[in-house]
Design a protein around this motif. Structure first.
Motif, short mmCIF file in Angstrom:
data_model
loop_
_atom_site.label_atom_id
_atom_site.label_comp_id
_atom_site.label_asym_id
_atom_site.label_seq_id
_atom_site.Cartn_x
_atom_site.Cartn_y
_atom_site.Cartn_z
N ALA A 28 -22.15 111.70 -63.77
CA ALA A 28 -23.45 111.19 -64.20
C ALA A 28 -24.40 112.35 -64.54
CB ALA A 28 -24.05 110.32 -63.11
N THR A 29 -24.35 113.40 -63.67
CA THR A 29 -25.19 114.58 -63.91
C THR A 29 -24.81 115.23 -65.24
OG1 THR A 29 -24.88 114.93 -61.55
CG2 THR A 29 -26.16 116.59 -62.70
N LEU A 30 -23.48 115.37 -65.42
CA LEU A 30 -23.00 115.99 -66.66
C LEU A 30 -23.42 115.19 -67.89
CD1 LEU A 30 -19.38 117.15 -65.77
CD2 LEU A 30 -21.19 118.58 -66.68
N LEU A 31 -23.25 113.88 -67.79
CA LEU A 31 -23.61 113.01 -68.92
C LEU A 31 -25.09 113.08 -69.21
CD1 LEU A 31 -21.41 109.85 -68.31
CD2 LEU A 31 -21.31 111.38 -70.26
N ASP A 32 -25.88 113.13 -68.12
CA ASP A 32 -27.32 113.21 -68.25
C ASP A 32 -27.73 114.53 -68.92
OD1 ASP A 32 -29.93 112.30 -67.86
OD2 ASP A 32 -30.16 113.72 -66.20
N TYR A 33 -27.01 115.59 -68.52
CA TYR A 33 -27.29 116.93 -69.03
C TYR A 33 -26.96 117.01 -70.52
CZ TYR A 33 -26.77 121.95 -69.58
OH TYR A 33 -26.87 123.23 -70.02
N ALA A 34 -25.81 116.43 -70.88
CA ALA A 34 -25.33 116.56 -72.25
C ALA A 34 -25.74 115.39 -73.12
CB ALA A 34 -23.83 116.72 -72.24
N VAL A 35 -26.97 114.94 -72.94
CA VAL A 35 -27.39 113.82 -73.76
C VAL A 35 -27.70 114.35 -75.17
CG1 VAL A 35 -29.81 113.88 -72.98
CG2 VAL A 35 -28.88 111.79 -73.92
N ALA A 36 -26.95 113.88 -76.13
CA ALA A 36 -27.07 114.39 -77.49
C ALA A 36 -27.84 113.39 -78.34
CB ALA A 36 -25.70 114.62 -78.08
N ILE A 37 -28.92 113.87 -78.93
CA ILE A 37 -29.76 112.99 -79.75
C ILE A 37 -29.56 113.37 -81.21
CG2 ILE A 37 -32.13 112.20 -80.15
CD1 ILE A 37 -32.54 113.46 -77.17
N PRO A 38 -29.13 112.44 -82.04
CA PRO A 38 -28.97 112.78 -83.46
C PRO A 38 -30.30 113.21 -84.06
CG PRO A 38 -28.01 110.65 -82.96
CD PRO A 38 -28.77 111.06 -81.75
N TYR A 39 -30.27 114.31 -84.78
CA TYR A 39 -31.50 114.88 -85.32
C TYR A 39 -31.60 114.65 -86.82
CZ TYR A 39 -35.35 118.17 -85.49
OH TYR A 39 -36.57 118.74 -85.65
N TYR A 40 -30.49 114.83 -87.49
CA TYR A 40 -30.48 114.56 -88.92
C TYR A 40 -29.06 114.22 -89.36
CZ TYR A 40 -28.91 119.38 -88.88
OH TYR A 40 -28.24 120.53 -88.59
N GLU A 41 -28.96 113.57 -90.48
CA GLU A 41 -27.66 113.27 -91.06
C GLU A 41 -27.82 113.17 -92.57
OE1 GLU A 41 -25.07 110.44 -89.12
OE2 GLU A 41 -24.41 109.76 -91.11
N LYS A 42 -26.88 113.76 -93.27
CA LYS A 42 -26.98 113.75 -94.73
C LYS A 42 -25.59 113.73 -95.35
CE LYS A 42 -29.68 116.19 -98.21
NZ LYS A 42 -30.49 117.38 -98.38
N THR A 43 -25.45 112.98 -96.41
CA THR A 43 -24.17 112.96 -97.13
C THR A 43 -24.43 113.23 -98.60
OG1 THR A 43 -23.21 111.41 -95.57
CG2 THR A 43 -22.16 111.53 -97.71
N VAL A 44 -23.68 114.14 -99.15
CA VAL A 44 -23.78 114.42 -100.58
C VAL A 44 -22.42 114.23 -101.23
CG1 VAL A 44 -25.79 115.96 -100.63
CG2 VAL A 44 -23.57 116.88 -100.09
N LYS A 45 -22.44 113.91 -102.52
CA LYS A 45 -21.20 113.56 -103.19
C LYS A 45 -21.11 114.24 -104.55
CE LYS A 45 -19.60 109.39 -104.71
NZ LYS A 45 -19.60 107.95 -104.78
N GLU A 46 -19.93 114.63 -104.92
CA GLU A 46 -19.68 115.22 -106.26
C GLU A 46 -18.48 114.48 -106.86
OE1 GLU A 46 -20.75 118.55 -107.80
OE2 GLU A 46 -19.36 118.08 -109.41
N GLY A 47 -18.58 114.14 -108.12
CA GLY A 47 -17.48 113.45 -108.78
C GLY A 47 -17.51 111.95 -108.50
#
Lengths: 165, 319
Positions: free
Chosen positions: A27-46
């Motif tokens: 639980a401590t580990l999970l609490d410590y490693a709480v990852a919050i998405p900050y940004y996301e981007k997708t680009v496409k070619e073709g």
């Protein structure tokens, strides 16, 4: 309660204790490693009609926790994913690389490349940057395609601005 | 029982012979692949010989992690080498790289700077030496730089491996090459859209083991790039030019190819006769098939029409 019953009870209590300890640690580990998405981007070619598709995706996370002493820190992780697919052409390989900067200094750079294997015509790979702070992250994605006669390279390049305090 | 035994023994014999053939062919392939390539002065190389390579480019990646980019426009990358002299198996070359286009140019790195707008040409040029017996690139003061890849011995067959010289002490800003090996992955590919028409080629996939420094840490990585060489002369017809020491001396890591790989667009080297690619043969075959079909159809149609007309004429006469 016999001798066997007593042993069983003791082992049960010890197992519960160990299990509780593990749970609390996790639980401590999970609490410590709480990852919050900050940004996301997708680009496409073709496109499908052009015979090839090259897709690049970036995801940034920041992880909040207490650092050494009483210092407060934010750690960021940046993922870059490249995906190449082809219809008229064959996707030979895909390469993704990037670099992170903090106040004009390069803090991390990484790259990865993956080859496609016949008869699969789609291939993807991921690279990861880990840094304490970054105010700019660049991601580049390159795909190599083949029509049996010529080799083609397509590249996409873009920046992410990740101002982290 | 005798028949069964005979069947099994003959089957076993065939199986054994087949395996022997397979093993020997595999060994032959291995041995032929293990043959070391002998580098020597190309027969066609003389003073004044040159080759120019061209491709569309989106950016120029530099060896210090920054890059030159173009917005709202397209850029063209031109790479050019010319032989100035040859002495004692050492050739002196003039190497030039041009990157030009019309748009907004910027230097991308930690901070982006707009360099200028409109039509701009960026030029890098240097004189270098090439040791023709080992294909080693050298600076004018004799320092060994790394492998020279713009030509190889001709007619290298599939499976041939190439071990090139690397100077592990030489750093190209943040990059250092540890290992530079190649393998001929195809010897029956035709390169099209080049100055002298399609040419038969052999394809070498170069595997480059390199390290780079990021924030005082050293990281290792592997890269591979494709070079297509003319079958008759061994001169590069098409090349990806990534982590190529010839561009690394200018501080360029790669040239941001968009679309077709850079290919020979101008040369005075005799590349030999044109080669018709398999795809084109297929196209010719389909065209012939279509023509035959249309011609047969037309002949049948006109004959039938003729017969009908004759029939009608006869019918009119009888009535």
């Amino acid at each position: 309660m016999g001798e066997r019953g007593h042993d069983l009870l003791v082992s049960l209590v010890i197992t519960i204790c160990i299990f509780t300890m593990w749970l609390s640690m996790l639980a401590t580990l999970l609490d410590y490693a709480v990852a919050i998405p900050y940004y996301e981007k997708t680009v496409k070619e073709g496109s499908f009609w052009e015979g090839y598709i090259l897709i690049g995706t970036t995801r940034g996370y920041y992880v909040v926790g207490d650092g050494p002493g009483t210092e407060y820190f934010i750690m960021s992780e940046h993922y870059g994913k490249a995906k190449a697919g082809a219809w008229m052409l064959a996707a030979c390989w895909v390469h993704v690389w990037g670099d992170g900067y903090w106040r004009g200094q390069l803090v991390d750079a990484d790259d990865d490349r993956k080859y496609s294997s016949w008869p699969y015509r789609e291939v993807e790979t991921i690279f990861r940057l880990v840094f304490d702070c970054a105010d700019k992250v660049r991601t580049r994605v390159k795909g190599c395609f083949d029509d049996g006669w010529n080799y083609y390279y397509y590249t996409i390049e873009w920046d992410e601005l990740t101002i982290i305090l | 029982m005798y028949v069964v035994n005979r069947f099994f023994s003959s089957f076993f014999l065939i199986f054994l012979v087949f395996n022997c053939i397979l093993a020997s062919s595999a060994m032959f392939t291995q041995f032929s692949a293990m043959e070391s390539v002998v580098f020597e002065s190309p027969l066609w190389l003389e003073e004044g010989k040159y080759a120019k390579y061209m491709c569309k480019s989106s950016s120029v990646e530099l060896t210090n992690f920054s890059s030159l980019g173009i917005d709202d426009g397209e850029a063209t990358a031109i790479f050019y080498w010319e032989c100035l002299s040859i002495e004692d198996n050492v050739a002196k070359l003039n190497v030039t790289f041009l990157w030009s286009g019309n748009g907004t140019f910027k230097l991308v790195g930690a901070y982006d700077h707009v360099i200028g707008t409109g039509f701009k040409v960026f030029k890098w040029s240097k004189h270098v030496y090439v040791d023709l017996r080992k294909n080693i690139l050298m600076s004018l003061n004799g320092t060994l730089i790394g492998p020279f890849l713009m030509w190889l011995p001709p007619r290298l067959e599939k499976g041939t491996t190439l071990e090139m010289y690397v100077n592990t002490d030489r750093w190209f800003e943040c990059y250092n090459i540890n290992d530079f090996n190649g393998e001929v992955v195809s010897d029956n590919r035709v390169v099209s859209k080049i100055v002298n028409g399609p040419q038969r080629s052999f394809v070498v996939e170069w595997e480059i083991n390199y390290k780079y420094i990021v924030a005082n840490r050293t990281k290792n990585s592997v890269y591979s790039s494709l070079y297509l060489y003319d079958w008759d002369t061994g001169v590069a017809l098409s090349c990806s030019m990534e982590l190529d020491p010839l561009l690394m001396i200018f501080g360029i890591r790669e040239i941001g190819i968009q679309g077709l790989l850079p290919r020979i667009s101008e040369t005075n080297i005799d590349l030999g006769p044109r080669s018709i690619p398999i795809v084109l043969w297929l196209e010719i075959f389909l065209a012939v098939l279509f023509t035959v079909f249309v011609a047969t159809f037309a002949v049948i149609y006109y004959r039938r029409r003729k017969i009908r007309r004759l029939m009608r004429k006869r019918l009119r006469k009888t009535t």
